[in-house]
Scaffold this motif. Structure first.
Motif, PDB file in Angstrom:
ATOM      1  N   GLU A 114      -1.587   1.918   6.791  1.00 52.07           N
ATOM      2  CA  GLU A 114      -1.558   2.121   7.883  1.00 52.07           C
ATOM      3  C   GLU A 114      -2.464   1.526   8.554  1.00 52.07           C
ATOM      4  O   GLU A 114      -2.106   0.404  10.047  1.00 52.07           O
ATOM      5  CB  GLU A 114      -2.219   4.189   8.453  1.00 52.07           C
ATOM      6  CG  GLU A 114      -2.392   3.656   9.964  1.00 52.07           C
ATOM      7  CD  GLU A 114      -1.967   5.274  11.175  1.00 52.07           C
ATOM      8  OE1 GLU A 114      -1.408   5.024  12.554  1.00 52.07           O
ATOM      9  OE2 GLU A 114      -1.847   6.236   9.981  1.00 52.07           O
ATOM     10  N   SER A 155      -4.556  -0.280  -4.044  1.00 58.67           N
ATOM     11  CA  SER A 155      -5.111   0.899  -3.516  1.00 58.67           C
ATOM     12  C   SER A 155      -4.890   1.318  -1.599  1.00 58.67           C
ATOM     13  O   SER A 155      -6.062   2.384  -1.654  1.00 58.67           O
ATOM     14  CB  SER A 155      -6.619   1.224  -4.453  1.00 58.67           C
ATOM     15  OG  SER A 155      -7.398  -0.130  -3.305  1.00 58.67           O
ATOM     16  N   GLN A 156      -5.026   0.459  -0.705  1.00 60.40           N
ATOM     17  CA  GLN A 156      -6.099   0.424   0.196  1.00 60.40           C
ATOM     18  C   GLN A 156      -4.698   1.327   1.037  1.00 60.40           C
ATOM     19  O   GLN A 156      -3.887   2.171   0.134  1.00 60.40           O
ATOM     20  CB  GLN A 156      -6.046  -1.230   1.265  1.00 60.40           C
ATOM     21  CG  GLN A 156      -7.000  -1.446   0.447  1.00 60.40           C
ATOM     22  CD  GLN A 156      -6.655  -2.643  -0.571  1.00 60.40           C
ATOM     23  OE1 GLN A 156      -6.153  -2.490  -0.877  1.00 60.40           O
ATOM     24  NE2 GLN A 156      -7.670  -3.519  -0.909  1.00 60.40           N
ATOM     25  N   ASP A 157      -5.234   2.005   2.351  1.00 60.63           N
ATOM     26  CA  ASP A 157      -4.450   2.772   3.094  1.00 60.63           C
ATOM     27  C   ASP A 157      -3.594   1.862   4.022  1.00 60.63           C
ATOM     28  O   ASP A 157      -3.808   0.975   4.164  1.00 60.63           O
ATOM     29  CB  ASP A 157      -5.771   3.127   4.029  1.00 60.63           C
ATOM     30  CG  ASP A 157      -4.599   4.061   5.123  1.00 60.63           C
ATOM     31  OD1 ASP A 157      -3.692   4.487   5.097  1.00 60.63           O
ATOM     32  OD2 ASP A 157      -5.320   4.685   6.277  1.00 60.63           O
ATOM     33  N   ALA A 182       1.011  -1.122   0.731  1.00 62.43           N
ATOM     34  CA  ALA A 182       0.364   0.266  -0.089  1.00 62.43           C
ATOM     35  C   ALA A 182       0.601   1.293   0.072  1.00 62.43           C
ATOM     36  O   ALA A 182       0.202   2.166  -0.696  1.00 62.43           O
ATOM     37  CB  ALA A 182      -0.896   0.438   1.416  1.00 62.43           C
ATOM     38  N   GLU A 183       1.717   1.333   0.894  1.00 63.53           N
ATOM     39  CA  GLU A 183       3.230   2.246   1.232  1.00 63.53           C
ATOM     40  C   GLU A 183       3.495   2.657  -0.644  1.00 63.53           C
ATOM     41  O   GLU A 183       3.646   3.681  -0.785  1.00 63.53           O
ATOM     42  CB  GLU A 183       3.647   2.535   2.150  1.00 63.53           C
ATOM     43  CG  GLU A 183       5.353   3.462   1.846  1.00 63.53           C
ATOM     44  CD  GLU A 183       4.106   4.452   2.358  1.00 63.53           C
ATOM     45  OE1 GLU A 183       4.526   5.709   2.151  1.00 63.53           O
ATOM     46  OE2 GLU A 183       3.432   4.717   3.489  1.00 63.53           O
TER      47      GLU A 183
END
Length: 481
Positions: free
Chosen positions: A365, A361-363, A355-356
């Motif tokens: 954290e 597409s997800q966050d 993700a990072e």
């Protein structure tokens, strides 16, 4: 979990049965002691348990923990100074297990579920081979049973990505088979014959290997599909681990080992500095306070720099009683450690990294926090109330470093997995020790076994030339230059 002693006994009987077979077809088909009467569960149980132990103790605790800088040696473990050697014992054992997997799949009592589980284990073992040695025998690897004793070496790229025979294709095909089969298995000492957990393990391995080769990818859609699938390892209850037992002969080997061997495994300055910056309570499980600090009535943890010779340690006047040893779980308790394949925390950190980096597409954290929480839970340590708000922990700056350093710590003792990740990402930056034997370079592979040079020389020489010589600094296909 079934007693591993009975597993080995079953497989020993299997070997004796094979040795006693004849070429007479009618006799084989009427002999109650023939291989056809052996159930594949005995081979499956042995394959799972043997590899779990080798990966965790022989490869993880005894070797890779030094490369990963979780452990520092005080005298005898020269891998801490990058005297790598060939690790030929593991090479040979992997091929033995591959032959056992083939035998399991070909038994008359086998079925498509055993075959798919066998393919998952086979893919895992081949990934170990290629990530530790580079180009290795793959498509012809277990043809010795057919009389081929000089298998060709496949490229690492083809081993992972060939659309028909590659590791990633085999894992995807195996997961699909297990999702749709009506067949069942026995002898599964890891997931207790739960095929859904094998599906999740296969998909989680796909995620691991897609991230492994991600520097070579341009299409990340498969990673996104896995992130959206709901078919990854989703809790510690689904971890791919095999528990050691409290009773002999299935105890954690370091519980039974000599004191001198245990004392060769010291906390490192690397992990000491990381856990100190984090003010992390996991230190209390992973390591012990120094004996000197205990005697002084003020327990504290202290690490030793990696890669120092006995003479250097002596000349610096380092008091080894003032250096921490590995924690009680690694020495004083026979069943506190599990045989490792893969844990939930690793899956979450892989998704956080993906993700990072923008692969999915997800966050990042939620994945990052869940990975940390999962590792705390696995170690039976409570997460401090303010842990995620600490500057050294909270995402915002240097996110990849934070994600990958937490992942590194979570992989302690899990074979060479942390080493593979450091080689791919350079995080955390592990610096060679003062007395390293590799010209201040971080090693990236083991040497090919001498037996390959003797018995498979033409293919060995071709592979060695292709990878850039048979030395410990020749990088694999997926590593960034």
């Amino acid at each position: 979990m079934k007693n591993i002693k009975s597993i080995f006994l079953g497989c020993s009987i299997f070997s004796l049965v094979l040795a006693g077979c004849t070429n007479d077809f009618e006799e084989i088909n009427t002999n109650p002691n023939s291989p056809e009467s052996v159930d594949p569960q005995f081979l499956l149980a042995n394959i799972i348990s043997v590899e779990a132990n080798m990966n965790t103790y022989d490869q993880g605790f005894r070797l890779a923990n030094y490369l990963d800088q979780f452990a520092a040696s005080v005298e005898f473990e020269r891998i801490d100074r990058y005297e790598m050697g060939s690790n030929s014992g593991y090479w040979n054992n992997i091929f033995r297990l591959q032959s056992d997997i083939r035998s399991m799949k070909e038994l008359p009592a086998s079925n498509e579920a055993y075959a798919a589980v066998g393919d998952i284990l086979q893919s895992y073992l081949f990934s170990q081979l290629t990530d530790m040695w580079g180009d290795v025998p793959y498509t012809e690897a277990i043809q010795a049973l057919d009389g081929n004793f000089t298998p060709k070496y496949d490229t690492q790229e083809n081993i992972y990505t060939h659309p028909e025979t590659g590791i990633l294709a085999n894992l995807e095909r195996s997961a699909t088979t297990l999702e749709n089969t009506t067949a069942s298995i026995k002898g599964d000492v890891m997931f207790q014959n739960d095929l859904d957990k094998w599906v999740r393990f296969a998909n989680s391995l796909r995620l691991r290997y897609l991230m492994r080769i991600s520097n070579r990818l341009t299409d990340y859609s498969k990673i996104q599909e896995l992130a959206d699938s709901g078919k990854l390892i989703e809790s510690n209850s689904q971890n791919a681990v095999v528990p050691y037992l409290s009773t002999a002969p299935n105890q954690w080997p370091m519980f039974l080992a000599g004191l001198g061997l245990y004392q060769e495994h010291r906390m490192t300055k690397t992990v000491d500095s990381v856990l100190t910056i984090w003010n992390d309570p996991r230190v209390e499980v992973l390591y012990k306070p120094t004996q000197k600090s205990i005697n002084d009535g003020s327990p504290e943890y202290k690490g030793l720099a990696n890669g120092q010779s006995r003479e250097t340690i002596s000349s610096k006047g380092i008091n080894l009683n003032d250096i921490s040893l590995f924690g009680a779980m690694f020495r004083d308790v026979p069943d506190a450690v599990n045989g490792q394949y893969m844990q939930y925390a690793e899956v979450q950190f892989a998704l956080a990294e993906a993700a990072e980096r923008g692969y999915i597409s997800q966050d990042p954290e939620p994945y990052y926090r869940e990975g940390i929480r999962a590792n705390f839970e696995y170690l039976d340590v409570e997460v401090p109330i303010n842990y995620f708000s600490r500057e050294a922990i909270a995402l915002g700056e240097d996110n990849l470093t934070k994600i990958l350093t937490q992942k590194w710590l979570s992989l302690i003792n899990n074979g060479h997995e942390a080493w593979f990740n450091v080689r791919r990402t350079g995080i955390p930056p592990l610096k060679p020790g003062t007395d390293n034997l590799n010209d201040d370079r971080f090693p990236v592979r083991y040497l090919y076994p001498e037996s390959e040079q003797a018995t498979n020389r033409m293919n060995y020489e071709e592979a060695a030339e292709r990878i850039g010589r048979d030395n410990i600094n020749s990088k694999g296909w997926w590593e960034t230059e």
